[in-house]
Design an enzyme around this catalytic site. Structure first.
Site, mmCIF file in Angstrom:
data_model
loop_
_atom_site.group_PDB
_atom_site.id
_atom_site.type_symbol
_atom_site.label_atom_id
_atom_site.label_comp_id
_atom_site.label_asym_id
_atom_site.label_seq_id
_atom_site.Cartn_x
_atom_site.Cartn_y
_atom_site.Cartn_z
ATOM 1 N N LYS A 61 6.788 1.075 2.626
ATOM 2 C CA LYS A 61 5.788 2.136 2.667
ATOM 3 C C LYS A 61 5.949 2.946 3.957
ATOM 4 O O LYS A 61 6.904 3.708 4.066
ATOM 5 C CB LYS A 61 4.417 1.535 2.437
ATOM 6 C CG LYS A 61 4.314 1.208 0.943
ATOM 7 C CD LYS A 61 3.281 0.259 0.507
ATOM 8 C CE LYS A 61 3.475 0.014 -0.995
ATOM 9 N NZ LYS A 61 2.863 -1.202 -1.464
ATOM 10 N N HIS A 108 -0.537 -1.019 3.485
ATOM 11 C CA HIS A 108 -0.819 0.403 3.744
ATOM 12 C C HIS A 108 -1.351 0.679 5.152
ATOM 13 O O HIS A 108 -1.631 1.827 5.486
ATOM 14 C CB HIS A 108 -1.778 0.954 2.697
ATOM 15 C CG HIS A 108 -1.235 0.842 1.315
ATOM 16 N ND1 HIS A 108 -0.385 1.769 0.772
ATOM 17 C CD2 HIS A 108 -1.376 -0.130 0.376
ATOM 18 C CE1 HIS A 108 -0.039 1.383 -0.445
ATOM 19 N NE2 HIS A 108 -0.631 0.240 -0.708
ATOM 20 N N SER A 136 -5.202 -0.522 -2.011
ATOM 21 C CA SER A 136 -4.073 0.351 -2.304
ATOM 22 C C SER A 136 -4.420 1.518 -3.220
ATOM 23 O O SER A 136 -3.748 2.539 -3.188
ATOM 24 C CB SER A 136 -2.920 -0.461 -2.886
ATOM 25 O OG SER A 136 -3.332 -1.144 -4.043
HETATM 26 C C1 LIG Z 1 3.032 -2.087 -2.506
HETATM 27 C C2 LIG Z 1 2.162 -3.265 -2.266
HETATM 28 C C3 LIG Z 1 2.667 -4.564 -2.345
HETATM 29 C C4 LIG Z 1 4.055 -4.849 -2.844
HETATM 30 O O1 LIG Z 1 5.016 -4.558 -1.920
HETATM 31 P P1 LIG Z 1 6.514 -4.319 -2.414
HETATM 32 O O2 LIG Z 1 7.329 -4.480 -1.211
HETATM 33 O O3 LIG Z 1 6.538 -2.933 -2.976
HETATM 34 O O4 LIG Z 1 6.792 -5.352 -3.451
HETATM 35 C C5 LIG Z 1 1.841 -5.602 -1.995
HETATM 36 N N1 LIG Z 1 0.569 -5.387 -1.634
HETATM 37 C C6 LIG Z 1 0.037 -4.157 -1.576
HETATM 38 C C7 LIG Z 1 -1.378 -3.982 -1.152
HETATM 39 C C8 LIG Z 1 0.811 -3.058 -1.900
HETATM 40 O O5 LIG Z 1 0.290 -1.836 -1.880
#
Ligand SMILES: *Cc1c(COP(=O)(O)O)cnc(C)c1O
Length: 383
Positions: free
Chosen positions: A236, A204, A176
């Site tokens: 996302k 992602h 990330s």
């Molecule tokens: C953003 C993210 C999460 C968390 O997801 P949310 O729905 O925002 O709680 C988990 N793993 C990764 C790799 C992320 O980038």
């Protein structure tokens, strides 16, 4: 609470103090902050779906039909038709027998690990995994070990001598903060050799990578047998809120029984689920979004190379510019801000000490001219 004041002061002097910027406009590539318009390169709204008119309309219609709240947890009386439809659409999208909705990715990771592992088991994970995976490992009763970033040989070595009853290997698919991909085919092979379960967090990659946007597992052509547990988020590329876990029938049924962060929490508002069905539809109907995003990434990397900027190897929408020192990263971010460009500085503990960076992300709503503006500003600030 004087000791807290001292701790906060320490953070200030180290450049580690975190502040929230107040956004006064809807999400998009341009944001209003403190009354000022800024060109943003820091959201995870890769496909421009967070404020897409069809998605917003679907959300409004969903609220008109289903009301605001879900009223209860899924196992009580909160599992409504839009939730169920979204689960079915997600399962079909990622080519897996079933999918289960969670309120957030953070909760999904916590829920899966604790539901499937206990004392006598082991959870192994990449050193650069997202905090939610790290926390999921720490919160479980399983033994915990982190392997060096992407180091499949180190993982294999550990698995060979491990006497754990059941082992689960956790990895980000797209890291990330770095944007690079995990060596998923090799990880899958090693896990199969040693009878370990592989869980991939594709927060992602979902919507962005793979032939039809189904994510990293599609990109690498990996099956349910290769990667039994897939986690994807809906906040996302899908532009909404929430997360899902996809896999076979037994996995999903077990999570419904035992994932505490699933069982003991209120279901998402049904209109959110309905809007997500629409964003999933738009994403599948409009491959230009993924294609344009890739073109922007190529264009940026070529331009950055011309400026002599060193970019780590990343083929994804996450393009970090390494700065190193945390205070310096904050300064650069502020200089860009003064030029009307918004990129947050990412500092420890989100990334390892000495690797503070600007995390540049792109959205398919960006134009090439926006990337030009970014490159010009970077040249002025970093040269
Ligand atoms: C953003 C993210 C999460 C968390 O997801 P949310 O729905 O925002 O709680 C988990 N793993 C990764 C790799 C992320 O980038």
């Amino acid at each position: 609470m004087k000791s807290l004041a001292t701790q906060l002061d320490n953070r200030q002097t180290k450049g580690l103090y975190r502040k929230r910027r107040l956004v006064q406009s809807a999400q998009g590539i341009e944001l209003t902050i403190d009354g000022k318009r800024l060109l943003s390169f820091c959201s995870n709204d890769y496909l421009g779906l967070a404020n897409h008119p069809d998605v917003v309309e679907s959300f409004q219609k969903g609220a008109a039909t289903w009301g605001f709240g879900s009223g209860a947890a899924h196992l009580v009386c909160g599992h409504m038709q839009p939730h169920h439809a979204l689960e079915e659409a997600l399962a079909a999208f990622v080519h897996r027998p079933r999918a289960l909705l969670f309120s957030t990715g953070y909760m999904a990771n916590l829920g899966v690990v604790s539901a499937l592992l206990g004392r006598g088991d082991a959870v192994l994970q990449d050193r650069l995994n997202h905090a939610s995976l790290i926390d999921a490992g720490l919160a479980s009763d399983a033994k915990f070990w982190r392997y060096p970033h992407g180091d499949v040989a180190a993982l294999a070595h550990y698995l060979k001598q491990s006497d754990a009853r059941q082992t689960m290997v956790l990895t980000d698919a797209v890291f990330s903060m770095d944007g690079d991909l995990a060596p998923l085919p090799d990880l899958a092979k090693v896990c199969q050799q040693h009878g370990a379960w592989l869980m991939v967090d594709d927060a992602h990659g979902i919507g962005v990578l793979g032939e039809s946007g189904a994510g990293c597992l599609q990109h690498f052509d990996l099956s349910v047998a290769d990667v039994p547990i897939l986690m994807g988020t809906l906040g996302k590329a899908l532009g909404g809120f929430g997360a899902f876990v996809a896999g076979d029938e037994e996995l999903i049924e077990m999570l419904i029984q035992a994932a505490r962060s699933y069982v003991y929490t209120t279901a998402l508002p049904p209109a959110v689920a309905q809007a997500l069905c629409t964003s999933l539809h738009v994403l599948q109907q409009e491959p230009w979004r993924r294609e344009h995003l890739q073109a922007l990434i190529q264009y940026f990397r070529a331009g950055a190379a011309e400026l002599g900027l060193h970019l780590p190897h990343s083929t994804t929408a996450i393009q970090p510019i390494m700065i190193g020192d945390a205070q310096q990263a904050v300064r650069v971010s502020e200089q860009l801000y003064a030029k009307g460009i918004f990129i947050t500085a990412i500092r420890p503990p989100t990334v390892p000490i000495g690797s503070a960076r600007l995390r540049v992300t792109f959205s398919c709503d960006h134009q090439f001219s926006h990337v030009d503006r970014l490159l010009t500003a970077l040249k002025e600030v970093l040269a």
